[in-house]
Design a protein around this motif. Structure first.
Motif, PDB file in Angstrom:
ATOM      1  N   VAL A  12       2.345   7.228   0.351  1.00  0.00           N
ATOM      2  CA  VAL A  12       2.660   7.260  -1.079  1.00  0.00           C
ATOM      3  C   VAL A  12       1.748   8.239  -1.812  1.00  0.00           C
ATOM      4  CG1 VAL A  12       3.468   4.873  -1.127  1.00  0.00           C
ATOM      5  CG2 VAL A  12       1.087   5.367  -1.631  1.00  0.00           C
ATOM      6  N   LYS A  13       2.215   8.690  -2.956  1.00  0.00           N
ATOM      7  CA  LYS A  13       1.382   9.474  -3.859  1.00  0.00           C
ATOM      8  C   LYS A  13       1.092   8.583  -5.058  1.00  0.00           C
ATOM      9  CE  LYS A  13       2.895  14.032  -2.597  1.00  0.00           C
ATOM     10  NZ  LYS A  13       3.423  15.309  -3.014  1.00  0.00           N
ATOM     11  N   LEU A  14      -0.175   8.479  -5.429  1.00  0.00           N
ATOM     12  CA  LEU A  14      -0.586   7.630  -6.548  1.00  0.00           C
ATOM     13  C   LEU A  14      -0.733   8.464  -7.808  1.00  0.00           C
ATOM     14  CD1 LEU A  14      -3.301   5.512  -4.715  1.00  0.00           C
ATOM     15  CD2 LEU A  14      -0.895   4.938  -5.078  1.00  0.00           C
ATOM     16  N   SER A  15      -0.494   7.854  -8.944  1.00  0.00           N
ATOM     17  CA  SER A  15      -0.617   8.554 -10.224  1.00  0.00           C
ATOM     18  C   SER A  15      -2.065   8.604 -10.701  1.00  0.00           C
ATOM     19  CB  SER A  15       0.265   7.892 -11.280  1.00  0.00           C
ATOM     20  OG  SER A  15      -0.120   6.550 -11.468  1.00  0.00           O
ATOM     21  N   GLU A  16      -2.943   7.817 -10.061  1.00  0.00           N
ATOM     22  CA  GLU A  16      -4.362   7.848 -10.399  1.00  0.00           C
ATOM     23  C   GLU A  16      -5.176   7.775  -9.123  1.00  0.00           C
ATOM     24  OE1 GLU A  16      -5.705   3.374 -11.303  1.00  0.00           O
ATOM     25  OE2 GLU A  16      -4.180   4.078 -12.699  1.00  0.00           O
ATOM     26  N   ASP A  17      -6.406   8.225  -9.185  1.00  0.00           N
ATOM     27  CA  ASP A  17      -7.285   8.182  -8.024  1.00  0.00           C
ATOM     28  C   ASP A  17      -7.619   6.723  -7.691  1.00  0.00           C
ATOM     29  OD1 ASP A  17      -8.801   9.393  -5.987  1.00  0.00           O
ATOM     30  OD2 ASP A  17     -10.629   9.122  -7.163  1.00  0.00           O
ATOM     31  N   ALA A  18      -7.624   6.389  -6.422  1.00  0.00           N
ATOM     32  CA  ALA A  18      -7.951   5.018  -5.998  1.00  0.00           C
ATOM     33  C   ALA A  18      -8.848   5.079  -4.771  1.00  0.00           C
ATOM     34  CB  ALA A  18      -6.678   4.247  -5.683  1.00  0.00           C
ATOM     35  N   ASP A  19      -9.796   4.171  -4.695  1.00  0.00           N
ATOM     36  CA  ASP A  19     -10.707   4.075  -3.563  1.00  0.00           C
ATOM     37  C   ASP A  19      -9.959   3.447  -2.382  1.00  0.00           C
ATOM     38  OD1 ASP A  19     -12.729   3.630  -1.751  1.00  0.00           O
ATOM     39  OD2 ASP A  19     -13.853   2.253  -3.030  1.00  0.00           O
ATOM     40  N   PRO A  20      -9.824   4.160  -1.256  1.00  0.00           N
ATOM     41  CA  PRO A  20      -9.116   3.596  -0.106  1.00  0.00           C
ATOM     42  C   PRO A  20      -9.711   2.276   0.397  1.00  0.00           C
ATOM     43  CG  PRO A  20      -9.472   5.940   0.211  1.00  0.00           C
ATOM     44  CD  PRO A  20     -10.260   5.534  -1.008  1.00  0.00           C
ATOM     45  N   ILE A  35       4.150  -9.864   2.162  1.00  0.00           N
ATOM     46  CA  ILE A  35       3.760  -8.471   2.361  1.00  0.00           C
ATOM     47  C   ILE A  35       2.249  -8.401   2.255  1.00  0.00           C
ATOM     48  CG2 ILE A  35       3.860  -6.130   1.435  1.00  0.00           C
ATOM     49  CD1 ILE A  35       6.673  -6.744   0.473  1.00  0.00           C
ATOM     50  N   ARG A  36       1.637  -7.721   3.207  1.00  0.00           N
ATOM     51  CA  ARG A  36       0.176  -7.621   3.219  1.00  0.00           C
ATOM     52  C   ARG A  36      -0.223  -6.191   3.555  1.00  0.00           C
ATOM     53  NH1 ARG A  36      -3.529 -10.263   7.532  1.00  0.00           N
ATOM     54  NH2 ARG A  36      -1.590 -10.002   8.625  1.00  0.00           N
ATOM     55  N   PHE A  37      -1.054  -5.605   2.723  1.00  0.00           N
ATOM     56  CA  PHE A  37      -1.583  -4.272   2.971  1.00  0.00           C
ATOM     57  C   PHE A  37      -2.890  -4.413   3.732  1.00  0.00           C
ATOM     58  CE2 PHE A  37       1.286  -3.776  -0.543  1.00  0.00           C
ATOM     59  CZ  PHE A  37       1.902  -2.561  -0.280  1.00  0.00           C
ATOM     60  N   LEU A  38      -3.028  -3.695   4.831  1.00  0.00           N
ATOM     61  CA  LEU A  38      -4.188  -3.843   5.703  1.00  0.00           C
ATOM     62  C   LEU A  38      -5.195  -2.702   5.576  1.00  0.00           C
ATOM     63  CD1 LEU A  38      -2.310  -4.983   8.929  1.00  0.00           C
ATOM     64  CD2 LEU A  38      -3.366  -6.418   7.166  1.00  0.00           C
ATOM     65  N   GLU A  39      -4.717  -1.503   5.347  1.00  0.00           N
ATOM     66  CA  GLU A  39      -5.584  -0.334   5.356  1.00  0.00           C
ATOM     67  C   GLU A  39      -5.047   0.723   4.431  1.00  0.00           C
ATOM     68  OE1 GLU A  39      -7.131   1.951   8.975  1.00  0.00           O
ATOM     69  OE2 GLU A  39      -6.289   0.122   9.837  1.00  0.00           O
ATOM     70  N   ALA A  40      -5.926   1.614   3.999  1.00  0.00           N
ATOM     71  CA  ALA A  40      -5.526   2.775   3.213  1.00  0.00           C
ATOM     72  C   ALA A  40      -6.387   3.956   3.628  1.00  0.00           C
ATOM     73  CB  ALA A  40      -5.687   2.501   1.723  1.00  0.00           C
ATOM     74  N   ALA A  41      -5.823   5.129   3.532  1.00  0.00           N
ATOM     75  CA  ALA A  41      -6.568   6.353   3.831  1.00  0.00           C
ATOM     76  C   ALA A  41      -6.151   7.422   2.843  1.00  0.00           C
ATOM     77  CB  ALA A  41      -6.282   6.812   5.259  1.00  0.00           C
ATOM     78  N   ARG A  42      -7.098   8.214   2.423  1.00  0.00           N
ATOM     79  CA  ARG A  42      -6.804   9.315   1.503  1.00  0.00           C
ATOM     80  C   ARG A  42      -6.450  10.544   2.338  1.00  0.00           C
ATOM     81  NH1 ARG A  42     -11.010   9.190  -1.914  1.00  0.00           N
ATOM     82  NH2 ARG A  42      -9.765   8.246  -3.539  1.00  0.00           N
ATOM     83  N   LEU A  43      -5.315  11.129   2.023  1.00  0.00           N
ATOM     84  CA  LEU A  43      -4.899  12.352   2.703  1.00  0.00           C
ATOM     85  C   LEU A  43      -5.209  13.540   1.814  1.00  0.00           C
ATOM     86  CD1 LEU A  43      -1.434  11.240   4.109  1.00  0.00           C
ATOM     87  CD2 LEU A  43      -3.652  11.209   5.241  1.00  0.00           C
ATOM     88  N   GLY A  44      -5.520  14.650   2.426  1.00  0.00           N
ATOM     89  CA  GLY A  44      -5.787  15.872   1.687  1.00  0.00           C
ATOM     90  C   GLY A  44      -4.511  16.665   1.449  1.00  0.00           C
ATOM     91  N   ASP A  45      -4.620  17.694   0.648  1.00  0.00           N
ATOM     92  CA  ASP A  45      -3.462  18.533   0.330  1.00  0.00           C
ATOM     93  C   ASP A  45      -2.841  19.168   1.566  1.00  0.00           C
ATOM     94  OD1 ASP A  45      -3.734  17.967  -2.356  1.00  0.00           O
ATOM     95  OD2 ASP A  45      -4.943  19.753  -2.768  1.00  0.00           O
ATOM     96  N   ASN A  46      -3.633  19.412   2.585  1.00  0.00           N
ATOM     97  CA  ASN A  46      -3.127  20.071   3.791  1.00  0.00           C
ATOM     98  C   ASN A  46      -2.734  19.097   4.899  1.00  0.00           C
ATOM     99  OD1 ASN A  46      -3.466  22.659   2.687  1.00  0.00           O
ATOM    100  ND2 ASN A  46      -5.639  22.605   3.187  1.00  0.00           N
ATOM    101  N   ASP A  47      -2.880  17.784   4.658  1.00  0.00           N
ATOM    102  CA  ASP A  47      -2.482  16.797   5.665  1.00  0.00           C
ATOM    103  C   ASP A  47      -0.966  16.673   5.690  1.00  0.00           C
ATOM    104  OD1 ASP A  47      -5.041  16.101   6.560  1.00  0.00           O
ATOM    105  OD2 ASP A  47      -5.320  14.734   4.878  1.00  0.00           O
ATOM    106  N   ARG A  48      -0.439  16.450   6.872  1.00  0.00           N
ATOM    107  CA  ARG A  48       1.013  16.310   7.022  1.00  0.00           C
ATOM    108  C   ARG A  48       1.468  14.926   6.577  1.00  0.00           C
ATOM    109  NH1 ARG A  48       2.479  18.203  12.914  1.00  0.00           N
ATOM    110  NH2 ARG A  48       1.336  16.309  13.306  1.00  0.00           N
ATOM    111  N   ALA A  49       2.702  14.835   6.120  1.00  0.00           N
ATOM    112  CA  ALA A  49       3.297  13.564   5.713  1.00  0.00           C
ATOM    113  C   ALA A  49       3.410  12.637   6.926  1.00  0.00           C
ATOM    114  CB  ALA A  49       4.672  13.798   5.105  1.00  0.00           C
TER     115      ALA A  49
END
Length: 75
Positions: A12-20, A35-49
């Motif tokens: 997903v793309k977030l509308s605001e910055d969030a701490d993973p 529904i349970r969210f387990l993990e998050a990671a910040r992707l950079g502009d050059n990371d693939r979808a």
């Protein structure tokens, strides 16, 4: 598609910055039951979808005892 699963990956793309580190708990506090969210990671502009980096999946199916397995399935 109406097919239950034990886990999903989302990208997903977030509308605001969030701490993973805290994003999963923030999402869990407001999401639907079951529904349970387990993990998050910040992707950079050059990371693939996500859809471009998943190379394999494992599926399992349980058929009812009355299923005629020898009949096969045509797709």
């Amino acid at each position: 598609l109406g097919i239950p699963s034990l886990g999903e990956l989302v990208d997903v793309k977030l509308s605001e910055d969030a701490d993973p580190a805290t994003l999963p708990s923030r999402l869990n506090a407001v999401t639907l039951q079951g529904i349970r969210f387990l993990e998050a990671a910040r992707l950079g502009d050059n990371d693939r979808a996500l859809g471009r980096v998943v190379a394999a999946s494992v599926f399992a199916a349980r058929l009812p005892a009355s299923a005629d397995v020898d009949a096969g399935v045509s797709l």
